[in-house]
Design a protein around this motif. Structure first.
Motif, mmCIF file in Angstrom:
data_model
loop_
_atom_site.group_PDB
_atom_site.id
_atom_site.type_symbol
_atom_site.label_atom_id
_atom_site.label_comp_id
_atom_site.label_asym_id
_atom_site.label_seq_id
_atom_site.Cartn_x
_atom_site.Cartn_y
_atom_site.Cartn_z
ATOM 1 N N UNK A 43 41.975 29.777 -1.194
ATOM 2 C CA UNK A 43 41.540 30.030 0.177
ATOM 3 C C UNK A 43 40.440 29.035 0.533
ATOM 4 N N UNK A 44 40.491 28.536 1.772
ATOM 5 C CA UNK A 44 39.491 27.580 2.241
ATOM 6 C C UNK A 44 38.358 28.340 2.900
ATOM 7 N N UNK A 64 28.512 36.152 -4.598
ATOM 8 C CA UNK A 64 27.425 36.521 -5.506
ATOM 9 C C UNK A 64 27.153 35.430 -6.529
ATOM 10 N N UNK A 65 28.153 34.522 -6.722
ATOM 11 C CA UNK A 65 27.940 33.400 -7.641
ATOM 12 C C UNK A 65 28.002 32.101 -6.862
ATOM 13 N N UNK A 66 27.388 31.072 -7.414
ATOM 14 C CA UNK A 66 27.377 29.772 -6.766
ATOM 15 C C UNK A 66 28.718 29.059 -7.000
ATOM 16 N N UNK A 67 29.112 28.226 -6.054
ATOM 17 C CA UNK A 67 30.318 27.414 -6.201
ATOM 18 C C UNK A 67 29.960 26.005 -6.646
ATOM 19 N N UNK A 68 30.858 25.405 -7.410
ATOM 20 C CA UNK A 68 30.605 24.068 -7.947
ATOM 21 C C UNK A 68 31.800 23.164 -7.625
ATOM 22 N N UNK A 69 31.494 21.963 -7.101
ATOM 23 C CA UNK A 69 32.521 20.960 -6.782
ATOM 24 C C UNK A 69 32.189 19.679 -7.553
ATOM 25 N N UNK A 70 33.210 19.072 -8.149
ATOM 26 C CA UNK A 70 33.014 17.794 -8.828
ATOM 27 C C UNK A 70 32.620 16.733 -7.797
ATOM 28 N N UNK A 71 31.547 16.001 -8.085
ATOM 29 C CA UNK A 71 31.083 14.978 -7.143
ATOM 30 C C UNK A 71 32.137 13.900 -6.903
ATOM 31 N N UNK A 72 33.031 13.674 -7.876
ATOM 32 C CA UNK A 72 34.073 12.658 -7.783
ATOM 33 C C UNK A 72 35.008 12.892 -6.603
ATOM 34 N N UNK A 73 35.071 14.145 -6.127
ATOM 35 C CA UNK A 73 35.997 14.472 -5.044
ATOM 36 C C UNK A 73 35.559 13.903 -3.704
ATOM 37 N N UNK A 74 34.354 13.367 -3.644
ATOM 38 C CA UNK A 74 33.900 12.736 -2.402
ATOM 39 C C UNK A 74 34.132 11.208 -2.417
ATOM 40 N N UNK A 75 34.909 10.725 -3.413
ATOM 41 C CA UNK A 75 35.235 9.300 -3.478
ATOM 42 C C UNK A 75 36.489 9.041 -2.641
ATOM 43 N N UNK A 90 30.056 22.222 4.390
ATOM 44 C CA UNK A 90 31.321 21.637 3.953
ATOM 45 C C UNK A 90 32.376 22.726 3.817
ATOM 46 N N UNK A 91 33.634 22.288 3.962
ATOM 47 C CA UNK A 91 34.748 23.197 3.726
ATOM 48 C C UNK A 91 35.308 22.904 2.346
ATOM 49 N N UNK A 92 35.490 23.999 1.571
ATOM 50 C CA UNK A 92 35.981 23.857 0.204
ATOM 51 C C UNK A 92 37.068 24.884 -0.041
ATOM 52 N N UNK A 93 37.864 24.632 -1.092
ATOM 53 C CA UNK A 93 38.926 25.553 -1.479
ATOM 54 C C UNK A 93 38.541 26.234 -2.776
ATOM 55 N N UNK A 94 38.689 27.560 -2.785
ATOM 56 C CA UNK A 94 38.385 28.326 -3.999
ATOM 57 C C UNK A 94 39.553 28.127 -4.962
ATOM 58 N N UNK A 110 40.943 19.284 -2.095
ATOM 59 C CA UNK A 110 42.096 20.129 -1.794
ATOM 60 C C UNK A 110 41.926 20.837 -0.456
ATOM 61 N N UNK A 111 40.703 21.215 -0.164
ATOM 62 C CA UNK A 111 40.457 21.850 1.133
ATOM 63 C C UNK A 111 40.737 20.872 2.274
ATOM 64 N N UNK A 112 40.327 19.626 2.054
ATOM 65 C CA UNK A 112 40.550 18.604 3.066
ATOM 66 C C UNK A 112 42.041 18.355 3.267
ATOM 67 N N UNK A 113 42.774 18.263 2.149
ATOM 68 C CA UNK A 113 44.211 18.011 2.243
ATOM 69 C C UNK A 113 44.939 19.190 2.880
#
Length: 598
Positions: A43-44, A64-75, A90-94, A110-113
């Motif tokens: 889900x986005x 209740x928990x923090x989300x983590x995104x790999x920095x490489x995904x902004x390349x 930002x919009x992200x996908x769980x 993935x959220x962007x795509x």
């Protein structure tokens, strides 16, 4: 919200952690608890960037928990990294639920795509024309961004498959959507189909407008050995190599280049087969117009040798005008086996126009006509009776060719080599390269022939010498040189032979000369006759020892009482010459020669 990772580090036990979770959930407002229940994988959601921690971007998505995104995904596609700043939304996908570390794995890419895919499906469908940028070359084709990434197979890039796909990378192209696979999120596009569809419309319009004789613009799309294909805007026409210029064109690349825009003349249109013949040379007048006025027969010009064939050389008089100098028109006197003996490609030569065929567009030229013909002087320089010295250049079965000056040869026939010797092959007397002195017998200027004689250099021994030395009835010795079925040839002296007929070999009947004599054998013979006109000597071996054989043979007739008849019968027929069919020599009887009175 409780930090499960911290609780596990303290080692309070899983039961205590679960109780803590329950107490925390009870403490939360009911609306917030319901909101957390909507956080499901794939889900986005919208979140706020809290911080950048190493190679990860920490995002608060209200869970209740923090989300983590790999920095490489902004390349981006070019390899440049565009990291967000703390506080950015930002919009992200769980991607999954909470991990053991107490974080939620998220994906910005993935959220962007997914968002791009949704927007694309809202706007586009199969068959739509879209525009996009070619990102890179992939296996089997190209990757094109048309809002989302799409696959362009190499077979669908152009009407003619390009030699290299690299030239398309970075370019913006138009293509048509062939297929959309929503389940796999795959899109296949075609640039070729779009071009073909547009060309079909253009072709129909073009065929309606085209007329033979028009001048149209086009672009060279392909070059072959036989010509070039030119795109006229919806339909290709063939520009054949023979129509590229009035001059001789051997390589189409010398005239046109790929993607070059040119103006062409519409030579012919086959609307049924949709074929168009084009021309460049017909844009200008043919140089063959008024050719007879520019190059009248008999006129001389300087031209360039442009091509050599086994039968002659082609000489260019001007662009588009070439004439043939046949190998027979290159020299008055020399026997030319290869035109390269006289000319080479690129040579400047003087030629004379011999004939013009306007229909076939052919000009016959000559080189020798621009030079002095040595045969014009032969009759004056070598009248009959002239003594000449020359070199034996060639031997044939019928004679020898003697070069009496450069390019002028005479024929010494076998019949003119010896007065007394029967020459069957010139090699018996002559050899190539030999210097020989002869006399000119005749000159045929029209047929370019000079007759030579060798035996005419000395008196003919058959006129006085041989008849004076060899008399009928004379005995002499000779050597057998040849045996035939009709007799034997006997050499009386070097070069002089007589014929000993088979009937004159012995008094008895001889079936074969080998029964009596052999080649090389010395024999004694009697001369029967000498024929200076036929140049023959008849010989005999019969009664060689009896010098009065002819008279004695006639004597019995006087006592017989039948003198008249016997006298006629007693005449001996002796054959001479070259055979039994030769002239007869009859020895006189007593009746013909009565004894002298005592």
């Amino acid at each position: 919200m409780p930090n499960r990772k911290l609780l596990r580090e303290i080692d309070l036990g899983e039961e205590v952690i679960q109780q803590t979770d329950q107490q925390f959930e009870q403490a939360l407002p009911e609306w917030l608890f319901n909101q957390e229940r909507d956080f499901e994988p794939n889900k986005v959601v919208t979140g706020k960037v809290l911080e950048i921690r190493g190679d990860e971007v920490v995002v608060d998505i209200g869970y209740k928990s923090e989300g983590v995104v790999k920095a490489e995904e902004w390349r981006d596609e070019t390899g440049v990294l565009h990291l967000p700043q703390p506080g950015d939304t930002v919009e992200v996908l769980i991607e999954d639920t909470e991990t053991d570390e107490g974080t939620i794995p998220l994906s910005y890419r993935k959220a962007k795509r997914q968002k791009e895919w949704s927007l694309f499906l809202e706007k586009c469908k199969e068959g739509d024309v879209v525009s996009g940028t070619v990102l890179k070359k992939v296996k089997g084709g190209l990757l094109v961004n048309i809002g989302v990434n799409a696959f362009l197979p190499s077979s669908q890039v152009d009407i003619r498959r390009p030699q290299s796909l690299d030239e398309y990378i970075g370019k913006t192209i138009e293509c048509v959507i062939l297929k959309i696979d929503e389940s796999r999120r795959n899109i296949v596009v075609s640039r070729r189909k779009l071009i073909e569809d547009r060309r079909k419309i253009q072709k129909e319009k073009l065929l309606a407008e085209l007329q033979e004789g028009q001048i149209r613009k086009g672009v060279v799309k392909n070059i072959a050995e036989f010509g070039a294909f030119v795109d006229l805007g919806g339909l290709d026409g063939l520009l054949h190599v023979t129509d590229m210029g009035w001059q001789r064109v051997t390589n189409p690349h010398d005239v046109v280049k790929l993607d070059q825009e040119i103006e062409v003349y519409i030579l012919h249109i086959d609307r049924e087969k949709e074929k168009i013949a084009l021309s460049l040379k017909h844009k200008t007048p043919s140089p063959w117009e008024n050719i007879e006025q520019k190059y009248p027969v008999g006129s001389r010009h300087i031209g360039e040798v442009v091509n050599i064939m086994p039968y002659g050389a082609f000489v260019k008089l001007e662009p588009g005008i070439e004439g043939l100098v046949h190998i027979s028109e290159m020299s008055w006197v020399k026997r030319i086996n290869d035109p390269r003996e006289v000319v080479n490609i690129g040579d400047k030569v003087e030629v004379q126009v011999l004939a013009i065929n306007h229909e076939k567009k052919e000009i016959s030229l000559g080189i020798k006509q621009c030079q002095v013909n040595p045969w014009d002087e032969v009759t004056r320089k070598y009248p009959p009776g002239t003594i000449v010295t020359g070199t034996v250049r060639n031997l044939t079965s019928y004679g020898a060719f003697i070069e009496i000056e450069e390019g002028i040869e005479g024929l010494l026939h076998v019949s003119d080599m010896s007065h007394v010797r029967k020459v069957s092959n010139p090699a018996e007397l002559l050899q190539k390269g030999q210097q020989i002195t002869c006399v000119v017998l005749n000159v045929d200027q029209e047929r370019k022939r000079v007759g030579l004689g060798l035996k005419q250099m000395s008196p003919d021994p058959w006129e006085t010498d041989i008849p004076s030395r060899y008399k009928p009835g004379q005995k002499c010795r000779g050597r057998v040189t040849k045996l035939t079925n009709f007799g034997v040839f006997v050499e009386l002296e070097p070069g002089l032979e007589g014929l000993l007929h088979i009937s004159e070999l012995a008094d008895h009947k001889v079936e074969s000369p080998e029964e009596v004599v052999q080649v090389g054998q010395e024999v004694e013979v009697k001369v029967l006759r000498v024929d200076p006109k036929e140049r023959k000597i008849g010989l005999s071996m019969r009664q060689v020892d009896d010098g009065q054989g002819s008279q004695e043979a006639a004597a019995p007739a006087e006592d017989s009482g039948e003198a008249p008849s016997r006298s006629r019968e007693s005449k001996r027929e002796l054959r001479g010459g070259t055979g039994a069919a030769g002239p007869l020599i009859q020895l006189p009887s007593d009746a013909d020669n009565p004894p002298a009175a005592s």
